[in-house]
Write a protein that holds these residues in place. Structure first.
Motif, mmCIF file in Angstrom:
data_model
loop_
_atom_site.group_PDB
_atom_site.id
_atom_site.type_symbol
_atom_site.label_atom_id
_atom_site.label_comp_id
_atom_site.label_asym_id
_atom_site.label_seq_id
_atom_site.Cartn_x
_atom_site.Cartn_y
_atom_site.Cartn_z
ATOM 1 N N ARG A 197 0.845 -1.155 0.030
ATOM 2 C CA ARG A 197 -0.069 -0.131 -0.236
ATOM 3 C C ARG A 197 0.814 1.286 -0.093
ATOM 4 O O ARG A 197 2.093 1.001 0.369
ATOM 5 C CB ARG A 197 -0.871 -0.236 1.252
ATOM 6 C CG ARG A 197 -1.778 -1.097 1.069
ATOM 7 C CD ARG A 197 -2.840 -1.267 2.368
ATOM 8 N NE ARG A 197 -3.459 -2.369 2.575
ATOM 9 C CZ ARG A 197 -4.658 -2.739 1.888
ATOM 10 N NH1 ARG A 197 -4.969 -1.665 0.952
ATOM 11 N NH2 ARG A 197 -5.542 -3.831 2.066
ATOM 12 N N ASN A 198 0.149 2.316 -0.148
ATOM 13 C CA ASN A 198 0.812 3.589 -0.290
ATOM 14 C C ASN A 198 2.083 3.773 -1.223
ATOM 15 O O ASN A 198 3.241 4.465 -0.838
ATOM 16 C CB ASN A 198 1.324 4.061 1.171
ATOM 17 C CG ASN A 198 0.158 4.005 2.169
ATOM 18 O OD1 ASN A 198 -1.036 4.447 1.711
ATOM 19 N ND2 ASN A 198 0.341 3.415 3.141
ATOM 20 N N MET A 199 2.107 3.099 -2.451
ATOM 21 C CA MET A 199 2.978 3.327 -3.224
ATOM 22 C C MET A 199 2.348 3.628 -4.617
ATOM 23 O O MET A 199 1.238 3.086 -5.025
ATOM 24 C CB MET A 199 3.763 1.799 -3.517
ATOM 25 C CG MET A 199 4.647 1.449 -2.306
ATOM 26 S SD MET A 199 5.839 -0.018 -2.817
ATOM 27 C CE MET A 199 6.808 0.731 -3.952
ATOM 28 N N GLU A 202 6.364 3.499 -8.546
ATOM 29 C CA GLU A 202 7.438 3.180 -7.491
ATOM 30 C C GLU A 202 7.369 1.640 -7.444
ATOM 31 O O GLU A 202 8.567 1.027 -7.486
ATOM 32 C CB GLU A 202 6.694 3.621 -6.228
ATOM 33 C CG GLU A 202 7.067 5.262 -6.186
ATOM 34 C CD GLU A 202 6.444 5.869 -5.058
ATOM 35 O OE1 GLU A 202 6.713 6.931 -4.693
ATOM 36 O OE2 GLU A 202 5.424 5.220 -4.215
#
Length: 226
Positions: free
Chosen positions: A50-52, A56
């Motif tokens: 998560r949070n990528m 990235e």
């Protein structure tokens, strides 16, 4: 068994016997560094990172080339963008998430990519899209893509070569046409109440019936009634 086969072919676990040659070289002779630039692997496990950003995550496929700090050069960034463009990622449905993992494997620039059940848990249109994408990538990138799947009907329409795995006689290999004409597909499913129709290349349920109707005709309506 198919997941175990892929994990063994990619050296994630040791082989029990025999030898595995990748590009003519025994897999045990490869260093970890060499393997990371020779084989890309996409497993069936759902990506929970998560949070990528997509870029990235795909950029992590360049880690065999960037060293410890993972800083992407201008050339690395170009390869990441090309990998994203090849899989045509537009929105992150389950099918699109699978495309991200395929793009990550493409960014490794390996000549061989293994995929374990890439269409698992996808709806039918998404399954077809992923299979068509993989077929397109073999032509566009000249890579060998080796995948395991339960979606045999789709595999028969898209694959260049099939490995049909069963307890006995083991692995039967050949083009889809070879396996159909030799009777391997019919024999494989006969005990499961499924019939492989050589005329249409489709799998049919072997329904029990008490009467038969003689049907004469041609075209789409005839095929539907049949």
């Amino acid at each position: 068994g198919k997941s175990t086969l892929l994990r063994t072919l990619s050296a994630f676990q040791p082989k029990l016997d025999g030898e595995i040659l990748v590009l003519g070289k025994d897999i045990d002779a490869y260093s970890y560094k060499e393997l990371s630039t020779t084989i890309g692997v996409v497993l069936t496990d759902k990506c929970e990172i998560r949070n990528m950003l997509v870029r990235e995550l795909v950029g992590m496929g360049r880690s065999p080339y960037t060293g410890f700090w993972g800083k992407l050069s201008k050339d690395d960034k170009r390869i990441v963008e090309e990998s994203i463009a090849l899989v045509r990622i537009e929105e992150l449905s389950d099918g699109e998430r699978q495309k991200v993992m395929i793009a990550k494997a493409l960014a490794q620039e390996t000549p061989v990519i293994y995929l374990d059940e890439p269409t698992a848990c996808l709806d039918f249109p998404s399954k077809v899209e992923i299979m068509q994408l993989l077929h397109h990538l073999t032509r566009k990138t000249n890579k060998t893509i080796f995948m395991s799947t339960h979606d045999l009907e789709l595999a028969l329409q898209i694959s260049d070569k099939i490995w049909l795995m069963e307890n006995a006689p083991g692995i039967s290999t050949g083009t889809p046409e070879d396996l159909a004409l030799s009777g391997h597909l019919s024999n494989f499913f006969a005990r499961k109440g499924i019939v492989f129709d050589k005329d249409t290349g489709l799998f049919l349920i072997d329904n029990q019936f008490s009467r038969q109707i003689r049907l004469v005709g041609h075209g789409q309506k005839y095929a539907m009634v049949r």
